[in-house]
Design an enzyme around this catalytic site. Structure first.
Site, PDB file in Angstrom:
ATOM      1  N   ASP A   2      -0.464  -0.100   1.628  1.00 26.16           N
ATOM      2  CA  ASP A   2      -1.422  -1.481   1.681  1.00 26.16           C
ATOM      3  C   ASP A   2      -1.153  -2.361   0.818  1.00 26.16           C
ATOM      4  O   ASP A   2      -0.749  -2.220  -0.417  1.00 26.16           O
ATOM      5  CB  ASP A   2      -3.164  -0.881   1.580  1.00 26.16           C
ATOM      6  CG  ASP A   2      -3.764  -1.712   2.346  1.00 26.16           C
ATOM      7  OD1 ASP A   2      -3.578  -2.510   2.889  1.00 26.16           O
ATOM      8  OD2 ASP A   2      -5.294  -1.391   2.214  1.00 26.16           O
ATOM      9  N   GLY A   5       0.140  -8.137   2.932  1.00 25.57           N
ATOM     10  CA  GLY A   5      -0.381  -9.523   3.300  1.00 25.57           C
ATOM     11  C   GLY A   5      -0.826 -10.004   1.845  1.00 25.57           C
ATOM     12  O   GLY A   5      -0.564 -11.079   1.718  1.00 25.57           O
ATOM     13  N   ARG A   6      -1.226  -9.347   1.095  1.00 26.80           N
ATOM     14  CA  ARG A   6      -2.086 -10.068  -0.011  1.00 26.80           C
ATOM     15  C   ARG A   6      -0.880 -10.275  -1.063  1.00 26.80           C
ATOM     16  O   ARG A   6      -0.912 -11.460  -1.742  1.00 26.80           O
ATOM     17  CB  ARG A   6      -3.018  -9.038  -0.994  1.00 26.80           C
ATOM     18  CG  ARG A   6      -4.375  -9.049  -0.441  1.00 26.80           C
ATOM     19  CD  ARG A   6      -5.246  -7.774  -0.788  1.00 26.80           C
ATOM     20  NE  ARG A   6      -4.826  -6.867   0.011  1.00 26.80           N
ATOM     21  CZ  ARG A   6      -5.241  -5.606  -0.443  1.00 26.80           C
ATOM     22  NH1 ARG A   6      -5.964  -5.346  -1.591  1.00 26.80           N
ATOM     23  NH2 ARG A   6      -4.810  -4.451   0.356  1.00 26.80           N
ATOM     24  N   HIS A  19       5.440  -8.216   4.406  1.00 32.22           N
ATOM     25  CA  HIS A  19       5.843  -7.014   5.364  1.00 32.22           C
ATOM     26  C   HIS A  19       7.338  -6.957   5.250  1.00 32.22           C
ATOM     27  O   HIS A  19       7.779  -5.681   5.018  1.00 32.22           O
ATOM     28  CB  HIS A  19       5.627  -7.261   6.948  1.00 32.22           C
ATOM     29  CG  HIS A  19       3.893  -7.296   7.406  1.00 32.22           C
ATOM     30  ND1 HIS A  19       3.043  -6.215   6.772  1.00 32.22           N
ATOM     31  CD2 HIS A  19       3.396  -7.933   7.962  1.00 32.22           C
ATOM     32  CE1 HIS A  19       1.880  -6.676   7.080  1.00 32.22           C
ATOM     33  NE2 HIS A  19       1.858  -7.525   7.782  1.00 32.22           N
ATOM     34  N   SER A  47      -1.422   1.955  11.930  1.00 26.72           N
ATOM     35  CA  SER A  47      -2.320   2.748  12.576  1.00 26.72           C
ATOM     36  C   SER A  47      -2.852   2.327  14.086  1.00 26.72           C
ATOM     37  O   SER A  47      -2.589   1.141  14.609  1.00 26.72           O
ATOM     38  CB  SER A  47      -3.660   2.464  11.694  1.00 26.72           C
ATOM     39  OG  SER A  47      -4.313   1.287  11.861  1.00 26.72           O
ATOM     40  N   ARG A  53      -4.667  -6.746  15.071  1.00 26.96           N
ATOM     41  CA  ARG A  53      -4.170  -7.799  14.164  1.00 26.96           C
ATOM     42  C   ARG A  53      -3.776  -9.051  15.326  1.00 26.96           C
ATOM     43  O   ARG A  53      -3.455  -8.596  16.266  1.00 26.96           O
ATOM     44  CB  ARG A  53      -3.094  -7.420  13.277  1.00 26.96           C
ATOM     45  CG  ARG A  53      -3.571  -6.339  12.271  1.00 26.96           C
ATOM     46  CD  ARG A  53      -2.709  -6.204  11.105  1.00 26.96           C
ATOM     47  NE  ARG A  53      -3.334  -5.587  10.115  1.00 26.96           N
ATOM     48  CZ  ARG A  53      -2.842  -5.090   8.864  1.00 26.96           C
ATOM     49  NH1 ARG A  53      -1.691  -5.961   8.505  1.00 26.96           N
ATOM     50  NH2 ARG A  53      -3.440  -4.447   8.110  1.00 26.96           N
ATOM     51  N   LEU A 113      15.025  15.590   2.379  1.00 27.66           N
ATOM     52  CA  LEU A 113      13.796  15.107   2.523  1.00 27.66           C
ATOM     53  C   LEU A 113      13.056  15.102   3.919  1.00 27.66           C
ATOM     54  O   LEU A 113      14.027  14.649   4.694  1.00 27.66           O
ATOM     55  CB  LEU A 113      13.581  13.461   1.703  1.00 27.66           C
ATOM     56  CG  LEU A 113      12.410  12.873   1.935  1.00 27.66           C
ATOM     57  CD1 LEU A 113      11.427  13.352   0.911  1.00 27.66           C
ATOM     58  CD2 LEU A 113      12.605  11.386   1.752  1.00 27.66           C
ATOM     59  N   ARG A 168      -2.653   5.838  -2.374  1.00 26.12           N
ATOM     60  CA  ARG A 168      -3.004   4.612  -1.542  1.00 26.12           C
ATOM     61  C   ARG A 168      -2.794   3.294  -2.463  1.00 26.12           C
ATOM     62  O   ARG A 168      -3.304   3.318  -3.417  1.00 26.12           O
ATOM     63  CB  ARG A 168      -4.515   4.643  -0.694  1.00 26.12           C
ATOM     64  CG  ARG A 168      -4.734   3.347  -0.118  1.00 26.12           C
ATOM     65  CD  ARG A 168      -5.748   3.459   0.739  1.00 26.12           C
ATOM     66  NE  ARG A 168      -5.909   2.267   1.530  1.00 26.12           N
ATOM     67  CZ  ARG A 168      -6.457   2.031   2.706  1.00 26.12           C
ATOM     68  NH1 ARG A 168      -7.075   3.059   3.220  1.00 26.12           N
ATOM     69  NH2 ARG A 168      -6.584   0.786   3.332  1.00 26.12           N
ATOM     70  N   ARG A 174     -10.005   4.381   0.323  1.00 22.77           N
ATOM     71  CA  ARG A 174     -10.300   5.069   1.481  1.00 22.77           C
ATOM     72  C   ARG A 174      -9.283   5.593   2.202  1.00 22.77           C
ATOM     73  O   ARG A 174      -7.852   5.561   2.021  1.00 22.77           O
ATOM     74  CB  ARG A 174     -10.516   3.922   2.801  1.00 22.77           C
ATOM     75  CG  ARG A 174     -11.589   2.767   2.348  1.00 22.77           C
ATOM     76  CD  ARG A 174     -11.796   2.070   3.621  1.00 22.77           C
ATOM     77  NE  ARG A 174     -10.963   0.887   3.795  1.00 22.77           N
ATOM     78  CZ  ARG A 174     -11.059  -0.257   3.286  1.00 22.77           C
ATOM     79  NH1 ARG A 174     -11.978  -0.202   2.439  1.00 22.77           N
ATOM     80  NH2 ARG A 174     -10.232  -1.174   3.479  1.00 22.77           N
TER      81      ARG A 174
HETATM   82  C1  IPE Z   1      -0.145  -2.774   4.938  1.00 24.84           C
HETATM   83  O1  IPE Z   1      -0.416  -4.130   4.320  1.00 24.84           O
HETATM   84  C2  IPE Z   1       0.921  -3.053   6.129  1.00 24.84           C
HETATM   85  C3  IPE Z   1       0.241  -2.441   7.350  1.00 24.84           C
HETATM   86  C4  IPE Z   1      -0.685  -1.960   7.541  1.00 24.84           C
HETATM   87  C5  IPE Z   1       1.373  -2.614   8.469  1.00 24.84           C
HETATM   88  P1  IPE Z   1      -1.422  -4.973   4.955  1.00 24.84           P
HETATM   89  O2  IPE Z   1      -0.937  -5.965   5.783  1.00 24.84           O
HETATM   90  O3  IPE Z   1      -2.507  -4.329   5.138  1.00 24.84           O
HETATM   91  O4  IPE Z   1      -1.697  -6.033   3.470  1.00 24.84           O
HETATM   92  P2  IPE Z   1      -2.953  -6.526   3.301  1.00 24.84           P
HETATM   93  O5  IPE Z   1      -4.257  -5.474   3.185  1.00 24.84           O
HETATM   94  O6  IPE Z   1      -3.756  -7.629   4.132  1.00 24.84           O
HETATM   95  O7  IPE Z   1      -2.925  -7.280   1.754  1.00 24.84           O
HETATM   96 MG    MG Z   2      -4.440  -3.886   4.289  1.00 26.28          MG
END
Ligand code: IPE
Ligand code: MG
Length: 228
Positions: A2, A5-6, A19, A47, A53, A113, A168, A174
């Site tokens: 996770d 994006g941030r 990504h 997920s 999205r 692995l 996480r 979560r």
């Molecule tokens: C995780 O990063 C990548 C996927 C769920 C595919 P996010 O895309 O959830 O990043 P944030 O939470 O917006 O920063």
């Molecule tokens: Mg996220």
């Protein structure tokens, strides 16, 4: 995984760059896991909820998934990695499904692995599906014959030891529908680090935290320490 994006937003870059860097972190982490002697690593890549999205982002994630399958499988095979994709792969494009099938076939005898990618995976769906699979393959049995073992034997990754540690990233605390059944006794580790920054050192830190915990599985501390 996770925080992609941030990570990008912090740098005033579009989410897809996050990504892309996230895929880089996957490579570093997989390599790190092998070097640290981890037996199994399951990465939650996509997920069942992630379809919601923006279409553009979903497309980008799909093309990265495809790219990773095209570019990385050979290397994984050379490193004795057994690759599996868990989740409902029927929702992916024909090309991706083909690549998944051939990657799994190619690496299925590997003994290093166990690398699992959860893609279009949902923990609740996994449990419901396990019950259905059990019922269909045991038509002579009644509902009262259903027990925990029956479910354990039919959920994803049923042939692997249960996960010891859930990591996480990205500051969220979560489980988000990840391996719900399998995580019953897993230790949880949360870090504010955003996924693109995650690497072998981050993994090592998480494992060290895990090693300092006492796993009692419902027993008392005294029982566990005296091994009775
Ligand atoms: C995780 O990063 C990548 C996927 C769920 C595919 P996010 O895309 O959830 O990043 P944030 O939470 O917006 O920063
Ligand atoms: Mg996220």
């Amino acid at each position: 995984m996770d925080g992609n994006g941030r990570w990008a937003k912090n740098r005033l870059m579009p989410r897809f760059v996050g990504h892309e860097r996230g895929l880089n972190a996957v490579k570093k982490t997989v390599k790190g896991a092998m070097e640290l002697g981890v037996d199994a690593l399951t990465l939650f890549a996509f997920s069942t909820e992630n379809w919601k999205r923006p279409q553009e982002e979903v497309n980008k994630l799909m093309s990265l998934f495809m790219l990773a399958l095209q570019r990385e499988v050979k290397k994984l095979h050379e490193n004795n990695v057994r690759l599996r994709i868990v989740g409902d792969t029927s929702a992916f494009s024909y090309e991706i499904q083909q690549k998944i099938r051939s990657a799994e076939e190619l690496t299925q005898e590997n003994t290093g692995l166990a690398l699992n990618i959860a893609a279009n995976y949902g923990g609740r769906h996994d449990i419901v599906n396990a019950v259905k699979t059990w019922a269909k393959s045991n038509p002579e049995l009644a509902i009262d014959d259903l027990n925990e073992d029956a479910i354990s034997q039919n959920v994803a990754l049923e042939d692997l030891p249960l996960p010891d540690l859930l990591i996480r990233t990205g500051g969220e605390q979560r489980i988000s529908n990840f391996l719900l059944w399998q995580m019953a006794y897993a230790e949880f580790y949360f870090t504010d680090e955003l996924w693109p920054d995650f690497d072998k050192a981050s993994l090592q830190k998480a494992i060290e935290s895990f090693q300092n915990r006492e796993r009692r599985f419902g027993k008392t501390s005294e029982q566990v320490q005296n091994r009775c």
